[in-house]
Design an enzyme around this catalytic site. Sequence first.
Site, PDB file in Angstrom:
ATOM      1  N   GLU A  57       0.840  -1.193   0.000  1.00  0.00           N
ATOM      2  CA  GLU A  57       0.000   0.000   0.000  1.00  0.00           C
ATOM      3  C   GLU A  57       0.884   1.254   0.000  1.00  0.00           C
ATOM      4  O   GLU A  57       1.268   1.740  -1.045  1.00  0.00           O
ATOM      5  CB  GLU A  57      -1.012  -0.057   1.159  1.00  0.00           C
ATOM      6  CG  GLU A  57      -1.954  -1.255   0.948  1.00  0.00           C
ATOM      7  CD  GLU A  57      -3.157  -1.310   1.866  1.00  0.00           C
ATOM      8  OE1 GLU A  57      -3.272  -0.501   2.797  1.00  0.00           O
ATOM      9  OE2 GLU A  57      -3.996  -2.200   1.652  1.00  0.00           O
TER      10      GLU A  57
HETATM   11  C1  HEC Z   1      -3.504   0.429  -1.811  1.00  0.00           C
HETATM   12  C2  HEC Z   1      -4.901   0.611  -1.456  1.00  0.00           C
HETATM   13  C3  HEC Z   1      -5.249   1.174  -0.092  1.00  0.00           C
HETATM   14  C4  HEC Z   1      -4.726   2.296   0.524  1.00  0.00           C
HETATM   15  C5  HEC Z   1      -3.620   3.209   0.044  1.00  0.00           C
HETATM   16  C6  HEC Z   1      -5.469   2.439   1.756  1.00  0.00           C
HETATM   17  N1  HEC Z   1      -6.396   1.450   1.880  1.00  0.00           N
HETATM   18 FE1  HEC Z   1      -7.731   1.250   3.372  1.00  0.00          FE
HETATM   19  N2  HEC Z   1      -8.166  -0.616   2.720  1.00  0.00           N
HETATM   20  C7  HEC Z   1      -7.707  -1.189   1.557  1.00  0.00           C
HETATM   21  C8  HEC Z   1      -8.033  -2.598   1.536  1.00  0.00           C
HETATM   22  C9  HEC Z   1      -7.693  -3.585   0.429  1.00  0.00           C
HETATM   23  C10 HEC Z   1      -8.709  -2.867   2.743  1.00  0.00           C
HETATM   24  C11 HEC Z   1      -9.233  -4.228   3.251  1.00  0.00           C
HETATM   25  C12 HEC Z   1      -8.079  -4.870   4.006  1.00  0.00           C
HETATM   26  C13 HEC Z   1      -8.434  -6.092   4.817  1.00  0.00           C
HETATM   27  O1  HEC Z   1      -9.603  -6.335   5.080  1.00  0.00           O
HETATM   28  O2  HEC Z   1      -7.509  -6.806   5.201  1.00  0.00           O
HETATM   29  C14 HEC Z   1      -8.793  -1.592   3.459  1.00  0.00           C
HETATM   30  C15 HEC Z   1      -9.437  -1.423   4.676  1.00  0.00           C
HETATM   31  C16 HEC Z   1      -9.558  -0.211   5.327  1.00  0.00           C
HETATM   32  C17 HEC Z   1     -10.347   0.015   6.531  1.00  0.00           C
HETATM   33  C18 HEC Z   1     -11.182  -1.030   7.261  1.00  0.00           C
HETATM   34  C19 HEC Z   1     -12.643  -0.915   6.910  1.00  0.00           C
HETATM   35  C20 HEC Z   1     -13.483  -2.001   7.521  1.00  0.00           C
HETATM   36  O3  HEC Z   1     -14.717  -1.892   7.482  1.00  0.00           O
HETATM   37  O4  HEC Z   1     -12.947  -2.982   8.045  1.00  0.00           O
HETATM   38  C21 HEC Z   1     -10.181   1.326   6.870  1.00  0.00           C
HETATM   39  C22 HEC Z   1     -10.815   2.048   8.044  1.00  0.00           C
HETATM   40  C23 HEC Z   1      -9.274   1.908   5.894  1.00  0.00           C
HETATM   41  N3  HEC Z   1      -8.936   0.955   4.963  1.00  0.00           N
HETATM   42  C24 HEC Z   1      -8.799   3.214   5.940  1.00  0.00           C
HETATM   43  C25 HEC Z   1      -7.675   3.622   5.228  1.00  0.00           C
HETATM   44  C26 HEC Z   1      -6.868   4.783   5.581  1.00  0.00           C
HETATM   45  C27 HEC Z   1      -7.138   5.727   6.727  1.00  0.00           C
HETATM   46  C28 HEC Z   1      -5.848   4.832   4.669  1.00  0.00           C
HETATM   47  C29 HEC Z   1      -4.705   5.819   4.614  1.00  0.00           C
HETATM   48  C30 HEC Z   1      -3.888   5.954   5.812  1.00  0.00           C
HETATM   49  C31 HEC Z   1      -6.039   3.704   3.758  1.00  0.00           C
HETATM   50  N4  HEC Z   1      -7.140   2.996   4.140  1.00  0.00           N
HETATM   51  C32 HEC Z   1      -5.225   3.444   2.679  1.00  0.00           C
HETATM   52  C33 HEC Z   1      -6.997  -0.526   0.569  1.00  0.00           C
HETATM   53  C34 HEC Z   1      -6.264   0.635   0.790  1.00  0.00           C
END
Ligand code: HEC
Length: 330
Positions: A131
């Site tokens: 990421e």
């Molecule tokens: C490269 C793509 C990517 C980036 C950049 C990213 N995310 Fe995500 N995010 C995801 C993915 C894929 C998941 C699911 C991961 C899992 O379930 O293991 C996720 C899950 C989440 C969740 C959990 C939601 C839930 O209902 O469980 C949150 C909150 C979140 N991200 C916030 C953020 C924040 C804040 C940032 C920046 C600091 C960020 N994400 C950066 C792809 C990304």
Amino acid sequence: MRYLLPLFLVLGLLSSCQKEEQAYALALPPGFPEVELPEDNLPTALRVELGKRLFFDPILSRDSSISCGSCHFRALGFADNKVVSPGIAGRLGFRNAPILTNLIYRENFFFDGGVPNLELQVVAPIEDTAEMDFHLGGVVERLARHPEYAPLLEKAYPGKPLTFALTRAIASYERTLLSGQSAFDRYYYQGDSSALNDQEKRGWQLFQDKGCRDCHAGPNFSNEEFINIGLYADYNYNGDPGRRRVTALESDIGKFKVPSLRNIALTAPYMHDGSIQNLEEVIDFFAAGGEAHFNKSPEIQAFVLSPQEKADLIAFLESLTDWDFVQGTD
Ligand code: HEC
Ligand code: HEC
């Protein structure tokens, strides 16, 4: 004259304090339950504003190319439309990006529930090599010498380390992402019986009759449980055993957090690995009863739907789109 300077200082301090403490009133959608907020992170206008800015700022990634918003798009309910989302240098993760709406009501985060609160969650994407591939120390160094972030974060969280302020601010912003103005909400929570048409109402009835609501329950359409729906007969195929990653228990293989269905029509592809292309195929999957798996929920049972009923169920799912929210700007 010599008393003027201290007086100005005092006034300056007072006015900055007032601004700091300007509470942010969360606009909970009508009919939604009250929420509990963490005592060390009550929302203020400044905290939310800073969190929003940081959420969309690639400064958090190693090469300053990826922000949280690179994978979480408001127009798509804060999900994206990829099977798995490209992070730094196009590297791919292994799960489908979920929506980030109504997170304030969720109890644990990630499909496997590996993170207990929003504040901690912020660290995961920053440090994930697929990421943002960075580390908190590096982010803090950048923020500390940033002419605007450093003083504003200090003002928002006086006397706290920058790591504390960074994670708290982003979580504060995320708590404001509230979606509860879909046609369904106007019908169900706001008592407007004309907000759904007959087809959508039939779909809502089927959603309950076919057991969907047993798991996709409450204002967020999730009972927050971890469930194996029999998506695969063998979850080792791509090395993602779901909840087992957290608990190491055989009995948790293939269990994933029940996803919210808010804005679901905008967030294809579906499931933890983005393996189902559209809502029609999701319904076909549930109607077929899933693959046999020793952890599969007994609630997943094959059922029959006529083509009309299938269209009705899809129409209901589409009525969960909150256009005000996805087209909004803050
Ligand atoms: C490269 C793509 C990517 C980036 C950049 C990213 N995310 Fe995500 N995010 C995801 C993915 C894929 C998941 C699911 C991961 C899992 O379930 O293991 C996720 C899950 C989440 C969740 C959990 C939601 C839930 O209902 O469980 C949150 C909150 C979140 N991200 C916030 C953020 C924040 C804040 C940032 C920046 C600091 C960020 N994400 C950066 C792809 C990304
Ligand atoms: C026994 C609990 C349970 C029941 C019953 C159930 N679901 Fe689900 N549903 C889940 C879980 C868990 C997932 C995520 C599974 C995964 O990613 O491996 C899911 C995923 C989905 C998704 C994809 C969500 C996304 O963001 O990818 C949709 C759409 C959906 N369900 C709709 C329905 C409908 C419609 C019904 C009724 C026909 C239904 N579900 C019945 C637990 C359930």
